[in-house]
Structure formats: C-alpha cells, structure tokens
Design an enzyme around this catalytic site. Structure first.
Site, PDB file in Angstrom:
ATOM      1  N   TYR A  13      17.903  28.721   9.163  1.00  0.00           N
ATOM      2  CA  TYR A  13      16.778  29.532   9.663  1.00  0.00           C
ATOM      3  C   TYR A  13      16.710  29.510  11.180  1.00  0.00           C
ATOM      4  CZ  TYR A  13      14.826  29.895   4.958  1.00  0.00           C
ATOM      5  OH  TYR A  13      14.620  30.176   3.637  1.00  0.00           O
ATOM      6  N   MET A  21      13.495  23.922   3.143  1.00  0.00           N
ATOM      7  CA  MET A  21      12.657  23.251   2.143  1.00  0.00           C
ATOM      8  C   MET A  21      13.497  22.415   1.178  1.00  0.00           C
ATOM      9  SD  MET A  21      10.074  24.872  -0.686  1.00  0.00           S
ATOM     10  CE  MET A  21       8.790  25.400   0.414  1.00  0.00           C
ATOM     11  N   ARG A  59     -11.061   0.289  14.628  1.00  0.00           N
ATOM     12  CA  ARG A  59     -10.978   1.060  13.384  1.00  0.00           C
ATOM     13  C   ARG A  59     -11.987   0.492  12.395  1.00  0.00           C
ATOM     14  NH1 ARG A  59      -4.790   1.731  11.360  1.00  0.00           N
ATOM     15  NH2 ARG A  59      -5.374  -0.319  10.599  1.00  0.00           N
ATOM     16  N   LYS A  79       0.847  -1.204   0.000  1.00  0.00           N
ATOM     17  CA  LYS A  79       0.000   0.000   0.000  1.00  0.00           C
ATOM     18  C   LYS A  79       0.884   1.256   0.000  1.00  0.00           C
ATOM     19  CE  LYS A  79      -0.348  -0.241   5.034  1.00  0.00           C
ATOM     20  NZ  LYS A  79      -1.197  -0.682   6.155  1.00  0.00           N
TER      21      LYS A  79
HETATM   22  C1  LIG Z   1      -0.557  -1.866   6.638  1.00  0.00           C
HETATM   23  C2  LIG Z   1      -1.214  -3.130   6.978  1.00  0.00           C
HETATM   24  C3  LIG Z   1      -0.464  -4.280   7.224  1.00  0.00           C
HETATM   25  C4  LIG Z   1       1.057  -4.272   7.251  1.00  0.00           C
HETATM   26  O1  LIG Z   1       1.480  -3.660   8.428  1.00  0.00           O
HETATM   27  P1  LIG Z   1       3.053  -3.538   8.783  1.00  0.00           P
HETATM   28  O2  LIG Z   1       3.055  -3.017  10.163  1.00  0.00           O
HETATM   29  O3  LIG Z   1       3.611  -2.556   7.810  1.00  0.00           O
HETATM   30  O4  LIG Z   1       3.623  -4.875   8.636  1.00  0.00           O
HETATM   31  C5  LIG Z   1      -1.135  -5.459   7.458  1.00  0.00           C
HETATM   32  N1  LIG Z   1      -2.486  -5.496   7.492  1.00  0.00           N
HETATM   33  C6  LIG Z   1      -3.247  -4.409   7.280  1.00  0.00           C
HETATM   34  C7  LIG Z   1      -4.715  -4.516   7.328  1.00  0.00           C
HETATM   35  C8  LIG Z   1      -2.644  -3.189   7.025  1.00  0.00           C
HETATM   36  O5  LIG Z   1      -3.377  -2.108   6.807  1.00  0.00           O
END
Ligand SMILES: *Cc1c(COP(=O)(O)O)cnc(C)c1O
Length: 368
Positions: free
Chosen positions: A265, A313, A142, A47
């Site tokens: 800065y 930046m 969640r 992702k």
């Molecule tokens: C991002 C995610 C993972 C992987 O998590 P890591 O901590 O990066 O290994 C696994 N399952 C779900 C549902 C996630 O959103």
C-alpha cells in the site's frame, strides 16, 4: 461426502501463523529474577493475560513463584482453576463492592490505594482474613495515598475487622531510566518511616538494577517474558533473559520485483534493483505493529533479513536477497527465538511490552 465436508472445516488447517510459548524459558527467567533478589519473595506479574502469552500457557513455566500479580478478577479465577493455591495479588485492587465477594471467595490479596476502597472494605463482611498491599503514591501520580496521609490510611486499614497482613507498596516511574528511584525511595521512606510491615516496591527494572529497593516482595513482569526493561540499551541477552514468545508465520507468496517496482500500500518501498520479495501471512490484525517501517528485522528460514513496504492487515513483505533459496512455505520468525522482540519493538518505536501483549486472538498460541 461427510468426510469431505469434515475436511473442509477441519480446524487443524488454519492460516500458517502461530505463537509458541517457551515454558523452560519462563522458568529460567524467573530464576534470573530470584538470583537478583535472593532474599525477596516474587510476585510473578501475569496481568494482561500474562503479557499476551495466555495465563494457561504461562502458568506451567512460572509455577515456582511465590505469588502471582494481575489485575482482572477473571484471570485470578482462572489461576485458581489451574490449581494455584498460593497468593494472588490484585495490582489495582477491587473496583466495586461486589468484587469483594470474589476476593473473599478465592482468597485473593488486594492492593488498597484509595479512600473509596477503604470505605468499601469497612462496609463489607468478609468470611476469611484478607491480606492487603497498601499503596503509596511516591511520585508517579497514578494510584496511591499521598505520603503524608499514608500512616492514617494504614491505621484505618488496620482497624477493619478481617484485614490481616498489610504490606507497604509503591511503584517506580523511572527504575529503567536516568532519573532512577532515589527521589521516590526518599518520599516512600518519609511517608512510611513509622509504619511497620513488609515492603513491595520493585518492578523488573528495580529488581534488576536497584537492589536497595528489593524489600520482602519484588514484582517482576516484563523480564519474565524475556524482554529487557532497558530495551536495547542493556539487552535481554546481556541480562541472561531468554525469549518466551516466538511469533512465526510462513511465506505464502514470492514476487520478482523489477527495478522501479513498488511493494504494498502507498508504494512506500520502491526496489532500486531487481529483487525477490516474499509475502508473509502476518499483518497488523495479527498484532504485528503497522508502524514498523521498511528495514525492521525479521528471519526467513532462520536468516536475518528486513521487512519492505507497509504492513497490511493480513500480510507483510520481506526482502529475500539474503535468502535466495527461500520458497513458499518457508518459515518466518517475526520475533522470539533468534530475534529479540526488543529489536522489532525498537524499530517500530515501541517496547517489547506492547508487542507481546498485542498478539491477536486469531493467532493460535500454545505452550511448548
Ligand atoms: C505491571 C506492574 C509491574 C511489573 O512491571 P514490569 O515493568 O513489567 O516488570 C509491577 N508492579 C505493578 C504495580 C504493575 O502494575
């Protein structure tokens, strides 16, 4: 004349900054995940554009996985276009009924975590069998069905024509921490005790540290990218994880700063003695954390030194005391090979996750 113009606009002469993605290290880290969970299939989580590596850059190193997990339909389509014919899991599922046309067309596996998603499935005609991962909220609060409603959700899903395999899924909040996973495992087993199906529970931390939760599928993300889910407490090197993303730039200026001279800065850094300070072509608009304080580790010509003053930046400054030979053009490693991203993250008060995902679009990024 034309040649001169072409030279001026030659895209092969960019700012001296780049990110390299290490294909062999990705493959190695995937093997480490397999070693920890030898009886599980692996969803390699890609992702957020493969945690900032770029789906196209990460794919060659991770193609020995059993499946890919991600969120964006666009990323799923890109994986198919790269030639990946195996499973792809949408970790948050679909959002709108029209998404289901893409799920169907590209043969994606989807998480189902809500009544709204079940309703969309019930009212959509699919052309091929659909595999789903039915998600329970086992305590993270969640996404997912409440444990006491899980069996009913499973029965509802099973009754939908077109739904084929149903894998049971949850996600841990503390697999990397002190609280651990026992409380969520207990909740999960209570809600899923009479529901048949394979299980998909473990992120990287659970893959590494909680073998009882492995089940049929594990879902490692961060460990594949050479960052430890426990940060510096159990380091990536101790876990035999290799860096997969090296962010490199060059020195583009050098200043002799007298005692009492300030850098950057806000004059937040003041030299106590005369010192040489290098200016690096990397700033927060490249994804380097602005909050990284004086003292954040950095390599110049492979030698470890520290940042000084505020991150701008487009630039940041380094103490050249340990590298007196360094000249303009010297290579600078912000993180990656030779400097674990988790060390820079710890100094900036964040995690390797956030740094690797934040590398900006203006930084050229290539698999090597
Ligand atoms: C991002 C995610 C993972 C992987 O998590 P890591 O901590 O990066 O290994 C696994 N399952 C779900 C549902 C996630 O959103």
């Amino acid at each position: 004349m034309l040649a001169q113009l072409l030279l001026r606009f030659d895209p092969a002469m960019p700012r001296p900054i780049k990110a390299s993605i290490h294909t062999a290290a990705l493959a190695h880290n995937l093997d480490v995940a397999r070693r920890h969970a030898p009886n599980s299939k692996v969803w390699a989580v890609v992702k957020a554009n493969a945690y900032g590596h770029g789906i196209e850059n990460a794919y060659p190193g991770l193609r020995d996985t059993d499946g890919f997990g991600l969120l964006d339909l666009d990323e799923a389509v890109r994986l198919r276009e790269l030639g990946w014919a195996g499973p792809i899991l949408l970790l948050e599922g679909f959002f709108k009924p029209e998404d289901l046309a893409i799920v169907d067309k590209y043969g994606l596996t989807t998480t189902v975590h809500s009544d709204e998603q079940l309703r969309m499935l019930e009212t959509t005609r699919l052309t091929k069998p659909l595999n789903i991962q039915l998600k329970m909220n086992s305590g993270m609060n969640r996404l997912g069905f409440a444990p006491e409603r899980f069996r009913a959700a499973w029965e509802r899903a099973r009754a939908i024509p077109g739904v084929s395999q149903i894998v049971l899924m949850t996600h841990f909040s503390d697999a990397d921490g002190e609280r651990g996973i026992a409380h969520q495992m207990e909740t999960f087993e209570r809600g899923a005790c009479d529901v048949p199906g394979e299980r998909s529970l473990s992120n990287s931390a659970a893959t590494l540290f909680h073998p009882t939760a492995h089940g049929a599928w594990v879902r490692p993300g961060i460990m594949l990218y050479g960052s430890s889910p426990k940060g510096l407490e159990v380091t990536a090197a101790q876990l035999d994880l290799q860096p997969t993303q090296t962010l490199e730039a060059e020195l583009i200026g050098i200043q002799d700063v007298p005692a009492g001279g300030s850098v950057g800065y806000g004059s937040s850094f003041v030299a106590q003695t005369p010192m040489r300070v290098g200016t690096v072509a990397c700033g927060y608009a490249d994804g380097y954390p602005r909050v990284a304080p004086t003292g954040t580790p950095i390599l110049v010509d492979g030698v470890r030194t520290r940042t000084v003053g505020r991150v701008s930046m487009d630039m940041l400054s380094v103490d050249l005391t340990p590298v007196p030979q360094a000249r303009v053009g010297a290579s600078v490693t912000l993180w990656g090979r030779g400097l674990c991203i988790d060390e820079v993250a710890a100094s900036a008060g964040t995690l390797g996750y956030e740094l690797m995902c934040a590398v900006a679009r203006r930084v050229p990024i290539h698999a090597v």
